[in-house]
Scaffold this active site. Sequence first.
Site: not given
Length: 298
Positions: A11, A136
């Site tokens: 990401k 995350d």
Amino acid sequence: MLQAKITAYAKINLVLDVLRKREDGYHEVAMVMQAVDLHDTIHLKEAERNWITTNNRHIPMNMNNLAMRAVTLMQREFSGQVPKLEVTLEKQIPVAAGMAGGSTDCAAVMLGINQICNLGLTQKELEYLASQLGSDIPFCIGGPTALATGRGELIEPLPECPELHLVLVKPPFGVSTPKVYGNLRIHEVAEHPDVQQCIDGLKAGDKAQVLNAMGNVLERSTFELQPKVEQIKNGMLACGAEHVLMSGSGPTVFAAFAEQSQAEQYYNKLRRQYPGAVLTRTISKKQLDERVENYGRK
Ligand code: ATP
């Protein structure tokens, strides 16, 4: 024998804002997170005991690896339903890069186990379990585009980002996320990125608006700790990119472009200076939804 292959996407943060420091010591954040095509590949296979092999010698090759922590969490939560597993991890995502490399491996293993063991967990249930292992990881379960708030673990899906093309540079050192947050003097930050502008751009499918909204409040703090990261950002701007940002707490820096041809041209130029630069792009929900290949019983 149960088997699966899972693609674990990295990401970037299109926007990262820090709102305040909480009483529990964590920082309250608002981040627009985006999955990108750069990925690790994970093979799961039923085995006599839990074990991991990986092509990367910079990550733990034991039960501390986040992929293995996902295995043991799922075995503990669903005892009797999840067999012992061999995990083969082909790493491509740079380690300690601010690209959620470990988190995405962890999420991928949880998704793979959910499918091969027919656990039937919903995305929300998986996100909740994942939040026990790291802030995350819930984003990595869902995605590809989401707003993360709280410590980063509260995930709200956002409209899919129109395809952006990216050139990444990961310097040959890591930065410690706790140190970056520790060095941040949030009350001194005069200018915060505009999260809403990014969200509005995503809603409108407006690439220019998304690109113009890019911002990361942690940059200053990382630059103070590692001035080389700021030099890389400046070098990337000087090479002809308009939108350049550090991802997460760094040290990876990326340049973003609306068109593939612009990114390719820039990549060819930048590579002379940074031979390890990576050309990639944002991914769609369809691509993300196809990340688990369940081979069933073989
Ligand atoms: P984030 O963006 O979520 O802050 P990161 O990209 O900065 O993460 P990681 O690549 O996840 O950082 O690595 C952070 C630490 O986690 C490393 O020191 C590494 O040894 C450890 N680690 C454990 N498991 C893994 C894994 N599967 N892949 C990468 N790192 C792992």
